[in-house]
Design a protein around this motif. Structure first.
Motif, short mmCIF file in Angstrom:
data_model
loop_
_atom_site.label_atom_id
_atom_site.label_comp_id
_atom_site.label_asym_id
_atom_site.label_seq_id
_atom_site.Cartn_x
_atom_site.Cartn_y
_atom_site.Cartn_z
N TRP A 90 0.83 -1.21 0.00
CA TRP A 90 0.00 0.00 0.00
C TRP A 90 0.85 1.25 0.00
CZ3 TRP A 90 -4.46 0.32 -1.87
CH2 TRP A 90 -5.32 -0.78 -1.84
N LEU A 91 1.99 1.18 0.68
CA LEU A 91 2.88 2.34 0.65
C LEU A 91 3.21 2.71 -0.78
CD1 LEU A 91 5.46 1.67 3.49
CD2 LEU A 91 3.92 3.60 3.30
N ILE A 92 3.31 1.70 -1.65
CA ILE A 92 3.64 1.97 -3.05
C ILE A 92 2.40 2.36 -3.84
CG2 ILE A 92 4.50 0.91 -5.16
CD1 ILE A 92 6.29 -0.80 -3.40
N MET A 147 -0.29 12.34 0.13
CA MET A 147 1.05 12.37 0.70
C MET A 147 1.02 12.34 2.21
SD MET A 147 2.68 11.98 -1.87
CE MET A 147 3.90 11.41 -0.75
N LEU A 148 0.02 13.02 2.80
CA LEU A 148 -0.09 12.98 4.26
C LEU A 148 -0.37 11.56 4.74
CD1 LEU A 148 -1.99 16.29 5.03
CD2 LEU A 148 0.32 15.67 5.70
N LEU A 149 -1.21 10.88 3.98
CA LEU A 149 -1.52 9.49 4.32
C LEU A 149 -0.25 8.65 4.27
CD1 LEU A 149 -3.82 7.55 4.93
CD2 LEU A 149 -4.05 7.16 2.48
N GLU A 150 0.52 8.86 3.22
CA GLU A 150 1.77 8.12 3.05
C GLU A 150 2.69 8.39 4.24
OE1 GLU A 150 2.39 6.43 0.19
OE2 GLU A 150 4.51 5.96 0.42
N PHE A 163 1.89 9.49 7.14
CA PHE A 163 1.30 8.96 8.36
C PHE A 163 1.60 7.47 8.48
CE2 PHE A 163 -2.29 6.71 10.22
CZ PHE A 163 -2.24 7.20 11.51
N LEU A 164 1.43 6.74 7.37
CA LEU A 164 1.71 5.30 7.40
C LEU A 164 3.16 5.05 7.80
CD1 LEU A 164 -0.07 3.72 4.32
CD2 LEU A 164 -0.54 3.37 6.73
N ALA A 165 4.04 5.84 7.20
CA ALA A 165 5.46 5.64 7.49
C ALA A 165 5.74 5.93 8.96
CB ALA A 165 6.31 6.55 6.60
N LEU A 166 5.15 7.01 9.48
CA LEU A 166 5.38 7.35 10.88
C LEU A 166 4.79 6.30 11.80
CD1 LEU A 166 4.83 11.20 10.86
CD2 LEU A 166 6.95 9.94 11.14
N TRP A 167 3.66 5.76 11.37
CA TRP A 167 3.03 4.72 12.17
C TRP A 167 3.95 3.50 12.23
CZ3 TRP A 167 0.81 -0.13 10.85
CH2 TRP A 167 0.09 -0.71 11.91
N LEU A 168 4.54 3.17 11.07
CA LEU A 168 5.48 2.04 11.07
C LEU A 168 6.64 2.33 12.00
CD1 LEU A 168 5.71 1.05 7.31
CD2 LEU A 168 4.83 -0.31 9.19
N GLY A 212 8.06 10.37 2.19
CA GLY A 212 6.72 10.84 2.47
C GLY A 212 6.72 12.30 2.86
N PHE A 213 7.68 12.65 3.71
CA PHE A 213 7.75 14.02 4.20
C PHE A 213 8.04 14.99 3.06
CE2 PHE A 213 10.38 17.50 5.92
CZ PHE A 213 9.38 18.13 6.64
N LEU A 214 9.05 14.67 2.26
CA LEU A 214 9.38 15.57 1.15
C LEU A 214 8.26 15.59 0.12
CD1 LEU A 214 13.19 15.09 0.65
CD2 LEU A 214 11.96 16.90 1.79
N GLY A 215 7.53 14.49 0.02
CA GLY A 215 6.38 14.47 -0.88
C GLY A 215 5.36 15.52 -0.46
N VAL A 216 5.08 15.58 0.84
CA VAL A 216 4.15 16.59 1.35
C VAL A 216 4.67 17.98 1.01
CG1 VAL A 216 3.13 17.56 3.43
CG2 VAL A 216 3.37 15.09 3.20
N LEU A 217 5.96 18.18 1.27
CA LEU A 217 6.54 19.49 0.98
C LEU A 217 6.44 19.83 -0.50
CD1 LEU A 217 9.83 19.99 2.93
CD2 LEU A 217 7.61 21.00 3.32
N ALA A 218 6.72 18.83 -1.35
CA ALA A 218 6.70 19.10 -2.79
C ALA A 218 5.31 19.53 -3.22
CB ALA A 218 7.14 17.85 -3.55
#
Lengths: 485, 506
Positions: free
Chosen positions: B5-7, B36-39, B41-46, B96-102
């Motif tokens: 799902w991350l992908i 991107m926030l979801l992405e 969030f998932l990463a941070l949750w992991l 994920g973080f840079l995605g949000v920024l982008a």
């Protein structure tokens, strides 16, 4: 030998296509009707495709010493039939605008298809020659079909002259081979050669001349000079036919010849073919770099792709047959798609095709889905993941690595890098701002017409093969070749 | 199930953005942001839920926190095999973080073809996440090549045209050809490895863990390693292969530059850590001196190149070359401390470069130029921006208190015990970094003003982005352990592979 029912079944595809030719011809004699002719053609080709299922029950079978119908032949027959189906749907949309006799085109197309079917199942130099001529001669007519346009006429004549010359080479080669071996069947030649009786200069010369002849048909460097002109001049559906059906058939028989009769005992011929392959990769890609005409560009790119494919013949073992099958399938789907878009943009016929790149400037903003298809095809030609082309390139590199053909591997890598440049150029053109000028465009409802549907299906196929190639691989692996039957 | 799902999330989000463009310009932006926030969030949750600091796990099998595997192409034993360990987790979170920024930084910059833009942006993210998670070599290559296409479009269609015939299209084509051609070399190497394995065992497999065990003859493994190294060296970039980088960065839109500097370059370092070294430890140890010299050259050449630029984005791009030189030295010195430093350096550089690129994007929006000769004297005219710029520049030159300092310090400290002289020379690179960074600051914000009146200050969106980045840089500078503890296991493994082979050589 007696012809039994199973022999007839094995010949069904040929017979059905042959019958369709006659039906179309009689139909034309009775009353001209474009849609009817096209429909009959499509029905005939579909029936032939269906009949392959029946053929599968009797393979492998030798029908006369000339023809062998094995799974290998069936696979390539299917490929040829699908490709000609695609071409005839494209031709239908294209010819609608032609202010001339339109119906004969389908006859020519069917005849050429018959030639292709015969070629892929031939195991004898005689049937090879018959098939090849049956394939080539109608293409003269097809290339010059819109003869009021000078480039089309020129394409037809050019192809006729050069193709006839290639046939002469081929015949001469065969004659030399026959003089030495006293047989024309692949297996007979193979037996003589493995016995070491045929290592004289004459044999090699004969084989060499045949390679020249077939090299012309496959437009390999340095026998490629006709390709760009003919591709550019011929009507787009014909270029598609030339780039697919004719290439599949000739390559399939060439591979069968080399798999059955390894006339390459001392490696001399291997070297020559390796050089031809390497040259084709470089020449095709280098010459395409500066092209501004999409049809010419596709012509050059087909030279390069055939060069990649030739790696298979140089390797001639291991993954060879599998690679050839996969590569040809991906190449055919992609090329048909690319020419399909060109055809749709040029349809209905109204003078020379929309070949120039500037015709496609900003196409995305008018026809987003059509552009997506063309983008996909360009990516696939460039061999980028997610598309079928990547799987093909993967196989080509795999066989190069497997057989330690490092020069050819280097050629593929360099060629691909060069190729990217012009594929990307085409791609980005599609997305630029459109100029305000007059433009060529596909009809508004292209997606609902047969040609459009076909192109969309091809795009889907390219994606599916690119993402999940396993079914295709299994299919190709089951298509075994019967050697020395 | 969370790994695929991350992908897929970015890919699906991208398609949605494309299709919802007709519903108004804000819709794709919001969808992209949510995706991107979801992405993230998932990463941070992991990150929060997993336990990544196992006590030094020893052994030859890599330790995956999580794995996902389904069959894909049985013919060649190719599987859709994803796995997560500390290293990939850090990279995925960063992505994920840079995605949000982008997404955030192109909110106002991109006004044409918004849906298609976000399709490309999100697909890049999807491809990069795929690269960080894939441990089947075929799958890795698949993503590696796939992320190029959307990046190409991003540069070619939304880029800025540069000066003197440096069009964005030629920059995009250059980027694509460099990376794709080198990628093919890697594919050849992968195939070479797979066939070597096949000849020994009769089994086709592209699985990382299995191929790692393949015994290879010295020269063969050296050649195969080179194939991998060149592919990664082009992306990192290492100096003789850096030609694409300044153009691509300068011509790309801000979001593209952020992604490029922040995560695309990191895929190369990741590839070296994950594939080049563990697959060919002996050959890598053999090659290490060469790699480190290349790193040294990169440090100095990049710095000199940066100093001589007049285009602000080119300057930042060239400084990346210099920073990545440190990363290269750190990777090939092969000590645990240096490897840990590499991780910090990568993360910190992603933050500082992203900050600088975002600022130059904002400058461009206000001044319509990236030429530093036409800036000058902006301090006091443009709100709080110069303060942020100073902070990021200071971070980029490696001031204590920022993550970049920790990274460079750990790399040099860790490498010193192995290659003291390389470290001594590399340290001078820090001086050069100070010079070009301060020159950047001076030319843009100090000196005689080139215009009158105040320019628009930072709006809340811009302010928040920069503040967040700054916070993270400082956080990393004071609490690097947050990252170090997560990457520890993975780096220990790399270090063990490397040192075992170094010992065997001696």
């Amino acid at each position: 030998m007696n012809l039994t029912t199973s022999h007839l079944i094995a010949l069904l595809p040929l017979l059905i296509v042959g019958t369709t030719v006659i039906v179309v011809m009689l139909g034309v004699a009775w009353r001209r009707h474009h849609v009817a002719s096209a429909t009959v053609t499509v029905i005939g080709l579909n029936l032939a495709l269906l009949s392959l299922l029946a053929v599968l029950n009797v393979t492998p079978l030798e029908v006369t010493p000339l023809i062998v119908v094995d799974k290998y032949a069936v696979l390539y027959m299917a490929l040829i039939l699908v490709a000609s189906l695609a071409c005839s749907t494209l031709a239908h949309a294209y010819l609608e605008g032609l202010d001339d006799q339109r119906e004969e085109f389908y006859m020519l197309l069917l005849c050429a298809t018959m030639g292709g079917l015969l070629l892929v199942s031939s195991q004898h130099l005689a049937s090879l020659f018959i098939g090849l001529e049956l394939l080539s001669v109608p293409i003269y007519g097809m290339a010059a079909y819109t003869y009021r346009d000078r480039t089309s006429l020129e394409a037809g004549i050019k192809y006729m002259v050069l193709s006839a010359m290639a046939s002469a080479f081929l015949l001469f080669g065969m004659a030399l081979l026959y003089a030495e071996a006293g047989t024309l069947s692949f297996s007979g030649l193979s037996a003589r050669m493995s016995g070491g009786e045929l290592s004289s200069a004459w044999t090699l010369m004969g084989v060499g001349m045949m390679v020249i002849g077939l090299g012309f048909k496959l437009s390999l460097a340095p026998f490629h000079l006709w390709t760009p002109d003919v591709y550019e001049g011929a009507p787009a559906p014909v270029s598609a036919f030339l780039a697919t059906v004719s290439k599949i058939a000739v390559f399939a028989v060439l591979l069968r010849f080399f798999m059955t009769a390894p006339a390459t005992g001392d490696g001399w011929l291997h070297t020559v073919i390796a050089i031809i392959a390497f040259l084709s990769m470089l020449v095709g890609n280098l010459l395409a770099l500066t092209q501004n005409n999409l049809k010419r560009l596709l012509g050059y790119s087909s030279i390069a792709h055939l060069g990649y494919l030739l790696t298979v013949i140089v390797a001639s073992d291991g993954l060879a047959i599998e690679t050839a099958g996969i590569y040809l399938i991906t190449y055919v789907a992609t090329t048909l798609g690319a020419f399909g878009v060109v055809t749709l943009v040029s349809s209905p016929y109204q003078g020379p095709d929309a070949g120039q790149l500037y015709h496609y400037r900003g196409l995305f903003w008018r026809r987003p889905y059509l552009t997506a298809v063309l983008t996909l095809m360009m990516l696939s030609l460039a061999g980028i993941p997610l598309t079928a082309g990547f799987i093909g390139k993967f196989y080509a590199l795999a066989i190069g690595v497997e057989s330690s053909l490092w020069w050819l591997v280097a050629g593929i890598v360099i060629g691909s890098a060069l190729g990217l440049y012009y594929y990307l150029r085409v791609m980005v053109t599609l997305y630029l701002h459109e100029p305000g000028e007059s433009r060529r465009d596909a009809t508004a409802n292209w997606g609902q017409r047969s040609g459009g549907v076909m192109v969309l299906l091809l795009a889907l196929a390219v994606l599916v093969i690119g993402i999940y190639p396993q079914p295709i691989i299994s299919l190709v692996r089951s298509a075994t070749l019967i050697t020395a039957g | 199930m969370i790994l695929p799902w991350l992908i897929f999330i970015p890919f699906i989000g991208g398609l949605l953005c494309w299709q919802t463009e007709r519903m108004g310009p804000q819709v794709p932006r919001v969808i992209a942001l949510v995706t991107m926030l979801l992405e993230l969030f998932l990463a941070l949750w992991l990150w929060a839920s997993g336990d990544y600091h196992l006590a030094n796990a020893i052994g030859n099998t890599p330790h995956w926190e999580m794995e996902y595997r389904v069959g894909w192409i049985e013919r060649f034993g190719i599987t859709f095999h994803l796995a997560l360990d500390g290293l990939s987790l850090i990279m995925v979170t960063l992505t994920g973080f840079l995605g949000v920024l982008a997404v955030a930084c192109s909110w106002k910059e991109i006004e044409k073809r918004i849906g298609f833009f976000h399709l490309n942006l999100l697909w890049i993210i999807g491809g990069v996440v795929g690269v960080f998670l894939a441990i089947d070599l075929f799958l890795f290559f698949f993503f590696w090549e796939m992320m190029l296409v959307p990046m190409y479009f991003l540069i070619a269609l939304w880029g800025h045209s540069g000066s003197k015939g440096n069009s964005r299209i030629s920059a995009a084509i250059k980027f694509f050809i460099y990376t794709q051609a080198s990628g093919l070399l890697m594919l050849v190497s992968i195939l070479g490895l797979v066939f070597a394995h096949f000849y020994q065992t009769g089994v086709f497999t592209f699985d990382y863990a299995v191929l790692r065990e393949t015994p290879l003859s010295g020269p063969l493994s050296y050649v195969l390693m080179l194939g991998f190294f060149i592919a990664f060296a082009v992306k990192l970039p290492v100096v003789p292969f850096h030609g694409w980088l300044p153009d691509a960065h300068a011509q790309a839109p801000t979001a593209g530059s952020v992604d490029l500097a922040g995560i695309l370059l990191k895929t190369a370092a990741y590839g070296m850590l994950r594939f080049a070294i563990p697959l060919f430890p002996e050959a890598s140890a053999d090659f290490a001196p060469v790699a480190m010299v290349l790193g040294l050259i990169g440090i100095f050449y990049g710095a000199v190149l940066a100093y001589s630029q007049t285009d602000i984005k080119r300057l930042i791009a060239c400084s990346s070359i210099s920073h990545m030189g440190f990363v290269l030295i750190g990777i090939y010195s092969g000590t645990l401390i240096a490897l840990q430093g590499v991780i910090i350096q990568m993360v910190a550089h992603a933050f500082s470069a992203a900050g600088l690129f975002i600022i130059s994007g904002q400058l461009y929006e206000r001044l319509k130029t990236r030429d530093m000769r036409e800036m000058g004297g902006l301090f006091g005219r443009i709100g709080t921006m110069p303060g942020f710029a100073l902070a990021f520049i200071v971070a980029s030159l490696g001031m204590p208190g920022t993550g970049n300092f920790i990274g460079e310090f750990l790399i040099l400290f860790g490498a010193f015990e192995v290659v003291p002289w390389v470290v001594v020379i590399a340290s001078f690179g820090l001086v050069l970094a100070a010079i070009y960074s301060l020159v950047l600051m001076h030319r843009v914000y100090f000196g005689a003003p080139k215009g009158e009146g105040a320019l628009a200050g930072l709006d809340p969106r811009e302010f928040c982005m920069l503040l967040l980045l700054l916070f993270l840089i400082v956080l990393l500078g004071f609490f690097p352990q947050l990252v170090l503890s997560v990457s520890n296991t993975a780096m220990t493994e790399v270090q063990q592979w490397f040192s075992v082979s170094s010992l065997m050589m001696q």
